[in-house]
Design an enzyme around this catalytic site. Structure first.
Site, PDB file in Angstrom:
ATOM      1  N   HIS A  20       0.850  -1.201   0.000  1.00 27.17           N
ATOM      2  CA  HIS A  20       0.000   0.000   0.000  1.00 27.17           C
ATOM      3  C   HIS A  20       0.889   1.257   0.000  1.00 27.17           C
ATOM      4  O   HIS A  20       0.624   2.217  -0.720  1.00 27.17           O
ATOM      5  CB  HIS A  20      -0.873   0.048   1.261  1.00 27.17           C
ATOM      6  N   LYS A  44     -15.426  -8.010   4.820  1.00 28.09           N
ATOM      7  CA  LYS A  44     -14.249  -8.307   5.650  1.00 28.09           C
ATOM      8  C   LYS A  44     -14.467  -8.051   7.119  1.00 28.09           C
ATOM      9  O   LYS A  44     -15.107  -7.070   7.496  1.00 28.09           O
ATOM     10  CB  LYS A  44     -13.073  -7.443   5.185  1.00 28.09           C
ATOM     11  N   ARG A  94      -2.254  -6.377  -8.040  1.00 24.90           N
ATOM     12  CA  ARG A  94      -1.113  -7.241  -7.737  1.00 24.90           C
ATOM     13  C   ARG A  94      -0.895  -8.287  -8.823  1.00 24.90           C
ATOM     14  O   ARG A  94       0.134  -8.327  -9.458  1.00 24.90           O
ATOM     15  CB  ARG A  94      -1.309  -7.913  -6.371  1.00 24.90           C
ATOM     16  N   SER A 132      -2.879  -8.080   3.407  1.00 27.08           N
ATOM     17  CA  SER A 132      -3.044  -7.796   4.845  1.00 27.08           C
ATOM     18  C   SER A 132      -3.348  -9.083   5.606  1.00 27.08           C
ATOM     19  O   SER A 132      -2.826  -9.302   6.702  1.00 27.08           O
ATOM     20  CB  SER A 132      -4.162  -6.775   5.044  1.00 27.08           C
TER      21      SER A 132
HETATM   22  N1  COA Z   1       0.331  -4.386  -2.173  1.00 23.06           N
HETATM   23  C1  COA Z   1       0.067  -5.378  -1.359  1.00 23.06           C
HETATM   24  N2  COA Z   1      -1.177  -5.743  -1.018  1.00 23.06           N
HETATM   25  C2  COA Z   1      -2.171  -5.061  -1.529  1.00 23.06           C
HETATM   26  C3  COA Z   1      -1.967  -3.994  -2.407  1.00 23.06           C
HETATM   27  C4  COA Z   1      -0.644  -3.653  -2.719  1.00 23.06           C
HETATM   28  N3  COA Z   1      -0.347  -2.656  -3.542  1.00 23.06           N
HETATM   29  N4  COA Z   1      -3.159  -3.505  -2.763  1.00 23.06           N
HETATM   30  C5  COA Z   1      -4.083  -4.263  -2.151  1.00 23.06           C
HETATM   31  N5  COA Z   1      -3.489  -5.187  -1.405  1.00 23.06           N
HETATM   32  C6  COA Z   1      -4.154  -6.223  -0.619  1.00 23.06           C
HETATM   33  C7  COA Z   1      -4.633  -5.752   0.715  1.00 23.06           C
HETATM   34  O1  COA Z   1      -3.685  -6.002   1.712  1.00 23.06           O
HETATM   35  C8  COA Z   1      -5.909  -6.530   0.907  1.00 23.06           C
HETATM   36  O2  COA Z   1      -5.616  -7.794   1.467  1.00 23.06           O
HETATM   37  P1  COA Z   1      -6.710  -8.625   2.303  1.00 23.06           P
HETATM   38  O3  COA Z   1      -7.787  -9.028   1.317  1.00 23.06           O
HETATM   39  O4  COA Z   1      -5.958  -9.760   2.828  1.00 23.06           O
HETATM   40  O5  COA Z   1      -7.263  -7.694   3.352  1.00 23.06           O
HETATM   41  C9  COA Z   1      -6.422  -6.723  -0.516  1.00 23.06           C
HETATM   42  O6  COA Z   1      -5.306  -6.587  -1.336  1.00 23.06           O
HETATM   43  C10 COA Z   1      -7.378  -5.671  -0.983  1.00 23.06           C
HETATM   44  O7  COA Z   1      -7.655  -4.773   0.020  1.00 23.06           O
HETATM   45  P2  COA Z   1      -7.583  -3.217   0.007  1.00 23.06           P
HETATM   46  O8  COA Z   1      -6.907  -2.665  -1.184  1.00 23.06           O
HETATM   47  O9  COA Z   1      -7.115  -2.784   1.349  1.00 23.06           O
HETATM   48  O10 COA Z   1      -9.069  -2.853  -0.120  1.00 23.06           O
HETATM   49  P3  COA Z   1     -10.388  -3.638  -0.242  1.00 23.06           P
HETATM   50  O11 COA Z   1     -10.430  -4.424  -1.504  1.00 23.06           O
HETATM   51  O12 COA Z   1     -10.689  -4.336   1.020  1.00 23.06           O
HETATM   52  O13 COA Z   1     -11.302  -2.341  -0.364  1.00 23.06           O
HETATM   53  C11 COA Z   1     -13.158  -0.970  -0.855  1.00 23.06           C
HETATM   54  C12 COA Z   1     -12.480  -2.328  -1.027  1.00 23.06           C
HETATM   55  C13 COA Z   1     -13.144  -0.502   0.593  1.00 23.06           C
HETATM   56  C14 COA Z   1     -12.455   0.064  -1.709  1.00 23.06           C
HETATM   57  C15 COA Z   1     -14.610  -1.201  -1.338  1.00 23.06           C
HETATM   58  O14 COA Z   1     -15.201  -2.234  -0.574  1.00 23.06           O
HETATM   59  C16 COA Z   1     -15.455   0.068  -1.229  1.00 23.06           C
HETATM   60  O15 COA Z   1     -15.378   0.921  -2.089  1.00 23.06           O
HETATM   61  N6  COA Z   1     -16.252   0.174  -0.143  1.00 23.06           N
HETATM   62  C17 COA Z   1     -17.108   1.339   0.078  1.00 23.06           C
HETATM   63  C18 COA Z   1     -18.572   1.005  -0.243  1.00 23.06           C
HETATM   64  C19 COA Z   1     -18.818   0.983  -1.719  1.00 23.06           C
HETATM   65  O16 COA Z   1     -18.785   1.984  -2.410  1.00 23.06           O
HETATM   66  N7  COA Z   1     -19.105  -0.231  -2.232  1.00 23.06           N
HETATM   67  C20 COA Z   1     -19.360  -0.445  -3.629  1.00 23.06           C
HETATM   68  C21 COA Z   1     -18.069  -0.612  -4.401  1.00 23.06           C
HETATM   69  S1  COA Z   1     -18.358  -0.866  -6.119  1.00 23.06           S
END
Ligand code: COA
Length: 167
Positions: A20, A44, A94, A132
């Protein structure tokens, strides 16, 4: 619309990882302003509260007028992005495994807010295996998070896991 090119980088950040951080540092080179926002992924279960995740991100990054750290709940990402008058949603990719999920989210967000663009950055290969959840598992089983998370994150996760074990 804002004159400055502003991107919102949303995520669960539970906890924030070196992957991140890498995207945030590179995002700051491309956009005038970057808003890192702790958001809720309803699928999550997190170990950190939103406030704890914000606090960790604030400890990782020095004060920078071009970087804002924020959170939102109970609304759509696109509503938040509009409220900040930002133009771009930034996401890291990724591997091809991320593609389908990101594709679906980007298209849904485009349908909801056609004026916004999702921009993807390829995660650097040294971080492409990190997540994560993986880090939480490694730390829970006594492994080292070196190179995957900053020390402050490692220490805080270990503290929380220790407290959980005592309960
Ligand atoms: N390097 C390493 N790991 C990474 C990474 C990077 N560059 N980018 C993402 N990851 C990993 C994270 O650690 C995470 O791991 P985990 O699944 O083990 O927790 C995973 O990839 C993705 O997580 P992250 O990027 O933190 O976000 P997310 O996918 O959980 O987030 C939201 C999603 C919050 C953006 C989405 O649910 C959202 O927009 N929510 C708001 C409500 C909404 O509008 N919903 C409709 C969406 S269309």
């Amino acid at each position: 619309m804002n004159d400055l090119l502003t991107a919102v980088y949303p995520g669960s950040f539970d906890p924030p990882t070196e992957g991140h951080i890498n995207i945030i540092e590179r995002g700051l080179k491309v956009f005038d302003k970057l808003i890192v926002v702790v958001a809720v992924n309803s699928a999550k279960k997190t170990i950190f509260t939103i406030e704890e995740r914000i606090d960790l991100l604030k400890k990782i990054f020095k004060k920078n007028s071009r970087l804002e750290i924020d959170s939102f709940e109970d609304t759509l990402l696109v509503n938040y992005v509009r409220s900040k008058r930002a133009q771009v949603i930034l996401r890291g990719l990724r591997t091809v495994k991320d593609y389908e999920y990101e594709f679906q989210m980007a298209l849904a967000n485009k349908q909801l807010a056609p004026e916004l663009e999702t921009v993807f950055m390829m995660t650097e290969s040294r971080y492409s295996h990190i997540s994560s959840s993986l880090i939480k598992e490694i730390l829970e089983l006594g492994g080292s998070g070196a190179g995957m998370v900053p020390q402050i994150v490692e220490k805080t996760v270990e503290k929380i896991l220790e407290e959980k074990r005592k309960k």
